[in-house]
Design a protein around this motif. Structure first.
Motif, PDB file in Angstrom:
ATOM      1  N   SER A 257       0.751  -1.250  -0.187  1.00  0.00           N
ATOM      2  CA  SER A 257      -0.178  -0.076  -0.081  1.00  0.00           C
ATOM      3  C   SER A 257       0.974   1.259   0.165  1.00  0.00           C
ATOM      4  O   SER A 257       0.648   2.364  -0.548  1.00  0.00           O
ATOM      5  CB  SER A 257      -0.976   0.094   1.146  1.00  0.00           C
ATOM      6  N   GLU A 258       1.989   1.167   0.863  1.00  0.00           N
ATOM      7  CA  GLU A 258       2.884   2.361   0.767  1.00  0.00           C
ATOM      8  C   GLU A 258       3.294   2.888  -0.417  1.00  0.00           C
ATOM      9  O   GLU A 258       3.455   4.178  -0.864  1.00  0.00           O
ATOM     10  CB  GLU A 258       4.074   2.307   1.824  1.00  0.00           C
ATOM     11  N   ILE A 259       3.735   1.857  -1.439  1.00  0.00           N
ATOM     12  CA  ILE A 259       4.287   2.210  -2.858  1.00  0.00           C
ATOM     13  C   ILE A 259       3.108   2.811  -3.787  1.00  0.00           C
ATOM     14  O   ILE A 259       3.247   3.592  -4.202  1.00  0.00           O
ATOM     15  CB  ILE A 259       4.845   0.810  -3.491  1.00  0.00           C
ATOM     16  N   LEU A 260       1.876   2.129  -3.497  1.00  0.00           N
ATOM     17  CA  LEU A 260       0.743   2.753  -4.337  1.00  0.00           C
ATOM     18  C   LEU A 260       0.395   4.170  -3.831  1.00  0.00           C
ATOM     19  O   LEU A 260       0.251   4.986  -4.588  1.00  0.00           O
ATOM     20  CB  LEU A 260      -0.477   1.855  -4.182  1.00  0.00           C
ATOM     21  N   ASP A 261       0.440   4.495  -2.468  1.00  0.00           N
ATOM     22  CA  ASP A 261       0.046   5.637  -1.890  1.00  0.00           C
ATOM     23  C   ASP A 261       0.902   6.544  -2.489  1.00  0.00           C
ATOM     24  O   ASP A 261       0.953   7.834  -2.893  1.00  0.00           O
ATOM     25  CB  ASP A 261       0.119   5.675  -0.472  1.00  0.00           C
ATOM     26  N   GLY A 262       2.270   6.165  -2.376  1.00  0.00           N
ATOM     27  CA  GLY A 262       3.387   7.201  -2.678  1.00  0.00           C
ATOM     28  C   GLY A 262       3.398   7.648  -4.277  1.00  0.00           C
ATOM     29  O   GLY A 262       3.626   8.719  -4.690  1.00  0.00           O
ATOM     30  N   TYR A 263       3.024   6.718  -5.108  1.00  0.00           N
ATOM     31  CA  TYR A 263       2.880   6.937  -6.383  1.00  0.00           C
ATOM     32  C   TYR A 263       1.868   7.532  -6.923  1.00  0.00           C
ATOM     33  O   TYR A 263       1.735   8.430  -7.571  1.00  0.00           O
ATOM     34  CB  TYR A 263       3.109   5.309  -7.276  1.00  0.00           C
TER      35      TYR A 263
END
Length: 337
Positions: A257-263
């Motif tokens: 989720s952190e990767i998707l949130d950041g992107y």
């Protein structure tokens, strides 16, 4: 060796002893062919020391005391008054030292180069190779899922995609005309337009509300389609997410989720470089769509998009119908007015 020739006739007197227990003898010291020759006062040779094996027992001090390598008991002492000979021996010793092979340095250099190569491969080749391999095995259905997950995160920041039923029906008609997989009109924050993995196009509501014809929204849509086909949007996500994102996608088929949130945040805040106008002319021609409305929407002065205006592929030719007037009005009301 030039240095040897320079000192070939140099002689000095000194005190020599054969061992620690032996008595010191006065001798004549001269420089020969890569050797230090020690002779008695009758000019009879006593011994030869190889210059490559001469060591100094008291560096920097005088009288200077020398001995052959491995035998500190045999010594030659040169008084401070023999400064010329001392300086000559020191200079020759340095020249010999510089000429010695340096296997340690070669090993160090080889090790350094090897480490640098491994680091370069790890930094530059492995991440890119991992991204390329991941892109080659991720199916389209997974790209669609990732696009939907990103849209859900974008909606947290922009508000939900506009969903007036009549407007959605008109948007579906436009989508079919342009051959787009999915189009969403966003209520705000989206920088004009963007594309997500899974061939999902997002348009800012201003593209349907602030213009009198659907050609502008259609133009931004086909441009985003072209960008998505030219450069896989999943690549940008993986590259920004780092090597771990590619590894995670490759091994589990999921992204944290952190990767998707950041992107998602990156997509909404990045400064995008607009595509070269000349490269877009074939895109508008293939879609049988006027490029002039899109050009003026990008730059109201027309200065930076002049090719799209002067070389409009549909200039003098009617565009294929996009929407009838009723559908266009419905689409303009997709966000509820």
């Amino acid at each position: 060796m030039t240095a040897l020739k320079k000192y070939a006739r140099l002689e000095a007197s000194g005190l020599w002893r054969a061992s620690e227990d032996a008595q010191r003898r006065e001798v004549i010291v001269s420089i020969g062919d890569a050797t230090l020759m020690i002779s008695d006062m009758r000019d009879q040779a006593i011994t030869h020391w190889s210059l490559a094996a001469v060591h100094r027992a008291n560096p920097g001090k005088r009288p200077a005391i020398y001995h052959p390598d491995g035998d500190p008991g045999e010594t030659l002492e040169l008084d401070a008054g023999e400064a010329q000979m001392i300086d000559a021996i020191e200079k020759l010793r340095r020249a010999v030292e510089r000429g010695r092979p340096r296997p340690g340095r070669l090993r160090w250099l080889g090790m350094t180069l090897s480490i640098a190569t491994v680091v370069a491969v790890g930094v530059f080749w492995v991440p890119q190779a991992l991204v390329n391999h991941t892109l080659s095995v991720v199916p389209q259905v997974k790209r669609v899922d990732i696009g939907e997950a990103l849209l859900a995160r974008i909606e947290r920041m922009t508000g939900p995609a506009c969903a007036n039923p009549a407007g959605l029906k008109a948007l579906s008609t436009l989508r079919a005309r342009l051959g787009a997989d999915k189009i969403s009109v966003m209520p705000g924050a989206v920088q004009t337009s963007l594309h997500l993995p899974g061939q999902h196009i997002l348009l800012n509501r201003a593209l349907v509300e602030d213009f009198e014809e659907p050609d502008v929204a259609a133009g931004y849509t086909i441009v985003e389609q072209n960008l998505s086909r030219r450069d896989d949007p999943l690549r940008a996500l993986l590259e920004i997410g780092g090597t771990w994102a590619s590894f995670q996608m490759l091994t589990t088929g999921e992204l944290k989720s952190e990767i998707l949130d950041g992107y998602a945040e990156h997509l909404l805040t990045r400064q995008r470089q607009q595509p070269d106008p000349e490269t877009l002319l074939p895109v508008f021609e293939a879609a049988q769509l006027r490029s002039t409305p899109y050009a003026y929407a990008r730059d109201i002065t027309g200065e930076t998009v002049l090719p799209l205006i002067e070389a409009d592929p549909m200039a003098g030719t009617p565009s294929r119908s996009l929407l009838n007037d009723a559908d266009w009005l419905r689409l303009q009301n997709i966000c509820g007015g």
